[in-house]
Design an enzyme around this catalytic site. Structure first.
Site, PDB file in Angstrom:
ATOM      1  N   ARG A 109       0.830  -1.327  -0.096  1.00  0.00           N
ATOM      2  CA  ARG A 109      -0.014   0.104   0.089  1.00  0.00           C
ATOM      3  C   ARG A 109       0.747   1.318   0.057  1.00  0.00           C
ATOM      4  NH1 ARG A 109      -5.314   0.689   2.750  1.00  0.00           N
ATOM      5  NH2 ARG A 109      -5.428   1.923   0.961  1.00  0.00           N
TER       6      ARG A 109
ATOM      7  N   ASN B  95      -8.638   8.615   5.288  1.00  0.00           N
ATOM      8  CA  ASN B  95      -7.742   8.088   4.334  1.00  0.00           C
ATOM      9  C   ASN B  95      -6.399   7.919   5.156  1.00  0.00           C
ATOM     10  OD1 ASN B  95      -9.799   7.914   2.750  1.00  0.00           O
ATOM     11  ND2 ASN B  95      -9.061   9.915   1.704  1.00  0.00           N
TER      12      ASN B  95
ATOM     13  N   ASP C 290      -3.607   7.420   3.126  1.00  0.00           N
ATOM     14  CA  ASP C 290      -2.667   8.221   2.165  1.00  0.00           C
ATOM     15  C   ASP C 290      -2.211   9.359   2.429  1.00  0.00           C
ATOM     16  OD1 ASP C 290      -4.266  10.072   0.686  1.00  0.00           O
ATOM     17  OD2 ASP C 290      -5.501   8.506   0.322  1.00  0.00           O
TER      18      ASP C 290
ATOM     19  N   HIS D 146      -7.759   7.227  11.022  1.00  0.00           N
ATOM     20  CA  HIS D 146      -7.455   5.756  11.037  1.00  0.00           C
ATOM     21  C   HIS D 146      -5.926   5.460  10.799  1.00  0.00           C
ATOM     22  CE1 HIS D 146     -11.877   5.314   9.603  1.00  0.00           C
ATOM     23  NE2 HIS D 146     -11.672   5.474  11.055  1.00  0.00           N
TER      24      HIS D 146
ATOM     25  N   CYS E  23      12.192  -0.602  17.582  1.00  0.00           N
ATOM     26  CA  CYS E  23      12.275   0.559  18.284  1.00  0.00           C
ATOM     27  C   CYS E  23      13.403   1.211  18.681  1.00  0.00           C
ATOM     28  CB  CYS E  23      11.094   0.642  19.210  1.00  0.00           C
ATOM     29  SG  CYS E  23      10.972   2.511  20.468  1.00  0.00           S
TER      30      CYS E  23
ATOM     31  N   CYS F 149      12.977   1.970  22.774  1.00  0.00           N
ATOM     32  CA  CYS F 149      12.866   0.956  23.829  1.00  0.00           C
ATOM     33  C   CYS F 149      13.178  -0.497  23.139  1.00  0.00           C
ATOM     34  CB  CYS F 149      11.482   0.835  24.291  1.00  0.00           C
ATOM     35  SG  CYS F 149      10.118   0.292  23.204  1.00  0.00           S
TER      36      CYS F 149
ATOM     37  N   THR G  54     -17.510   9.474   1.498  1.00  0.00           N
ATOM     38  CA  THR G  54     -17.342   8.319   2.226  1.00  0.00           C
ATOM     39  C   THR G  54     -18.834   7.682   2.215  1.00  0.00           C
ATOM     40  OG1 THR G  54     -17.198   8.058   4.708  1.00  0.00           O
ATOM     41  CG2 THR G  54     -18.056  10.088   4.242  1.00  0.00           C
ATOM     42  N   SER G  55     -18.836   6.278   2.469  1.00  0.00           N
ATOM     43  CA  SER G  55     -20.083   5.468   2.141  1.00  0.00           C
ATOM     44  C   SER G  55     -20.950   5.655   3.661  1.00  0.00           C
ATOM     45  CB  SER G  55     -19.905   4.185   2.138  1.00  0.00           C
ATOM     46  OG  SER G  55     -19.155   3.523   3.230  1.00  0.00           O
TER      47      SER G  55
END
Length: 234
Positions: free
Chosen positions: A57, A90, A92, A107, A136, A139, A175-176
């Protein structure tokens, strides 16, 4: 009464830029089982495949260009920085490519990894996540894509509702309504505008003052005029 213009976007904003949307029949998502690469816990038992999916992606968005709607949102945000709030579902970076400032990603964000232990966030741009950048540096914990998977808590929703309390005009683009109940959100605003490609069973049309059923890439000018008109009336 709120004075802010809140622009909330979903996959339909980026669709005409060629980014695979969640419900595309031929998109990246179609070739994968969501339960295996995008649900709470999948990193515990399906780590490699999940990481690989988000690598694909990230590769997918690398050369994609912002369309007219992204540029319009960046324009009105720059012109009215204290009035306009930009929120997107989104993951992206097309709003950022359009030079839009202060985008709230509900998100998560594809270019970021997050430590599963200390929550530190690292921006890896378009690089693949592999053994060289999955630990990381703070840590020693394991890094994961900084994406909210299905079934996980979405901490940014708190900010969404805080902004909606000050909302005068809500603009919903692409948006749906299945993930976020935008009909309900419209009740926070004095006025609400909807722009989707087609009607959705999850959206109550009566909740919106204006509806544009067309691609965001062509509806953008009307939406920009509506925003200007609203702000000029304040």
């Amino acid at each position: 009464m709120g004075k802010k213009v809140v622009i909330l976007s979903g996959a339909g904003l980026s669709a005409s830029s060629g980014i695979s949307t969640f419900r595309d029949s031929d998109g990246l998502w179609e070739k994968h089982d969501i339960n295996e690469i995008c649900s709470a816990g999948c990193l515990d038992w399906n780590y490699e495949a999940t990481i690989n999916f988000y690598n694909l992606r990230r590769e997918d968005i690398k050369d994609k260009k912002p369309n007219n709607a992204h540029k319009m949102i960046a324009r009105v945000k720059e012109k009215y920085p204290s009035i306009v709030e930009v929120i997107t579902q989104n993951i992206d970076d097309l709003l950022e490519k359009a030079d839009c400032k202060g985008v709230l990603h509900l998100h998560g964000f594809l270019k970021e990894l997050r430590c599963m232990n200390c929550e530190r966030v690292v921006n890896i741009e378009y690089k693949l996540q592999d053994s060289t950048n999955s630990t990381c540096s703070k840590c020693g914990g394991k890094l994961r894509p900084n994406i909210v998977f299905f079934g996980e808590a979405a901490p940014q929703y708190e900010k969404l509702y805080k902004l909606l309390e000050e909302c005068g005009l809500l603009v919903v683009i692409g948006t749906s309504g299945y993930v976020i109940d935008v009909s309900f959100l419209s009740q926070y605003a004095d006025k609400a505008i909807l722009n989707n490609l087609e009607p959705s069973q999850a959206i109550v049309e009566d909740c919106f003052d204006k509806i544009y059923y067309e691609d965001a890439n062509s509806a953008y000018k009307k939406i920009e005029d509506d925003i200007e008109e609203y702000i000029n009336s304040l």
